[in-house]
Design an enzyme around this catalytic site. Sequence first.
Site, PDB file in Angstrom:
ATOM      1  N   GLN A   1      -7.976  -4.861  -4.581  1.00 39.01           N
ATOM      2  CA  GLN A   1      -9.113  -3.839  -4.502  1.00 39.01           C
ATOM      3  C   GLN A   1      -9.809  -4.240  -5.503  1.00 39.01           C
ATOM      4  OE1 GLN A   1     -10.189   0.056  -3.389  1.00 39.01           O
ATOM      5  NE2 GLN A   1     -10.525   0.372  -5.181  1.00 39.01           N
TER       6      GLN A   1
ATOM      7  N   HIS B   1      -7.273   9.984 -10.932  1.00 39.43           N
ATOM      8  CA  HIS B   1      -8.465   9.181 -11.014  1.00 39.43           C
ATOM      9  C   HIS B   1      -9.446   9.610 -12.432  1.00 39.43           C
ATOM     10  CE1 HIS B   1      -7.777  10.084  -6.659  1.00 39.43           C
ATOM     11  NE2 HIS B   1      -9.330   9.189  -6.454  1.00 39.43           N
TER      12      HIS B   1
ATOM     13  N   ARG C   1      -1.984   9.938  -1.387  1.00 39.12           N
ATOM     14  CA  ARG C   1      -2.035  10.312  -0.075  1.00 39.12           C
ATOM     15  C   ARG C   1      -0.446  10.580  -0.350  1.00 39.12           C
ATOM     16  NH1 ARG C   1      -4.888   5.079   1.099  1.00 39.12           N
ATOM     17  NH2 ARG C   1      -6.641   5.736   3.416  1.00 39.12           N
TER      18      ARG C   1
ATOM     19  N   SER D   1      -1.287   8.889  -6.201  1.00 39.85           N
ATOM     20  CA  SER D   1      -2.088   9.066  -5.110  1.00 39.85           C
ATOM     21  C   SER D   1      -2.517  10.104  -4.451  1.00 39.85           C
ATOM     22  CB  SER D   1      -1.209   7.310  -3.821  1.00 39.85           C
ATOM     23  OG  SER D   1      -1.585   7.564  -2.019  1.00 39.85           O
TER      24      SER D   1
ATOM     25  N   LYS E   1      -4.026  -0.113  -9.539  1.00 40.25           N
ATOM     26  CA  LYS E   1      -2.952   0.319  -8.750  1.00 40.25           C
ATOM     27  C   LYS E   1      -3.918  -0.315  -7.437  1.00 40.25           C
ATOM     28  CE  LYS E   1      -2.243   3.679  -5.872  1.00 40.25           C
ATOM     29  NZ  LYS E   1      -1.817   3.734  -4.453  1.00 40.25           N
TER      30      LYS E   1
HETATM   31  O1  PAF Z   1     -10.267   3.168  -4.101  1.00 36.02           O
HETATM   32  C1  PAF Z   1     -11.397   3.880  -4.112  1.00 36.02           C
HETATM   33  O2  PAF Z   1     -10.681   5.188  -3.838  1.00 36.02           O
HETATM   34  C2  PAF Z   1     -12.075   3.146  -2.912  1.00 36.02           C
HETATM   35  O3  PAF Z   1     -11.297   2.607  -2.039  1.00 36.02           O
HETATM   36  C3  PAF Z   1     -13.438   3.074  -3.263  1.00 36.02           C
HETATM   37  C4  PAF Z   1     -13.585   1.968  -4.282  1.00 36.02           C
HETATM   38  C5  PAF Z   1     -14.000   4.153  -3.591  1.00 36.02           C
HETATM   39  C6  PAF Z   1     -14.525   3.214  -2.469  1.00 36.02           C
HETATM   40  O4  PAF Z   1     -14.601   3.933  -1.175  1.00 36.02           O
END
Ligand code: PAF
Length: 290
Positions: free
Chosen positions: A144, A28, A178, A176, A140
């Site tokens: 998306q 992040h 998770r 991650s 990753k």
């Molecule tokens: O990748 C993520 O953390 C989520 O899928 C996102 C893009 C913030 C949408 O909720």
Amino acid sequence: MQQEAKRLLQTGKTIAFVPTMGYFHEGHLALMREGRKHGDALIISIFVNPTQFGPGEDFQGYPRDVNRDMSLAESVGVDVIFAPEAKAMYDKAYQTHIDLEMLPRYLCGPSRPGHFRGVATVVTKLFNIVKPHVAIFGKKDYQQLLIIQRMVRDLRLDIKIVGVPIVREADGLAMSSRNNYLSENERRSALSLFQSLQQAQETVAQGIRNARELIRGASELIRSYPYTKIDYVTVCDPETLEDVDRVDGPTLMALAVWVGKTRLIDNTILKPSNYSGSKFQGSRFKVRER
Ligand code: PAF
């Protein structure tokens, strides 16, 4: 948040945006550092979006620690944190969603029905609220990222999408939120995702191009670890996500594996050693000037 975004725009500021679900790790922070380069103001969101979790998925248990997140965000120069409550994003009569036709059919789509609809919808809403010039996403979540890029292009949203390389632990495990669910033994087995991708890279470098063979090798390696259950291992076109038979140019290898009760994903772009073209070579995700 909308008022603050308008105020920033009125003062001529460019807005860079990093949408997140919180519980920050280095991955992040890499997105935020990248965001810092693209805007005068860096806005992040922290929102565990209920509509992208299916029944029985980990929405309730998803790790949350907003106070820790706030100080980490501050340490990398975030200007504004938008952390709405679910009811502010979706009121009781909420009924509008964004659906893409093809890309959600592949990879994670079949095992997570509705997931990408939830992602595309919340990201569109966040874009409308935060009004960014640039938005940053991690590679990753390759599918998306592709979906967001397609959506932005299809809807002519005037937002530059920037992809950031996967950040890994020292031993290769993709970072991650998770990963926090894993026990010590599961953590060891989770390494099989990265190792199988690495093995595939090496196999391609040795001249083996057959997708089935690569998938078989990766699957065998993953299955040799305890606690693992493969959801999918795919070798596919990096733009359409359709399966390919051979690795003749840059090709996506993506996988999802259950390690105990935790579903992990990872991916890499396989490149034949003699490949000299530049069709994909990262250009899909390269920063474009506005
Ligand atoms: O990748 C993520 O953390 C989520 O899928 C996102 C893009 C913030 C949408 O909720």
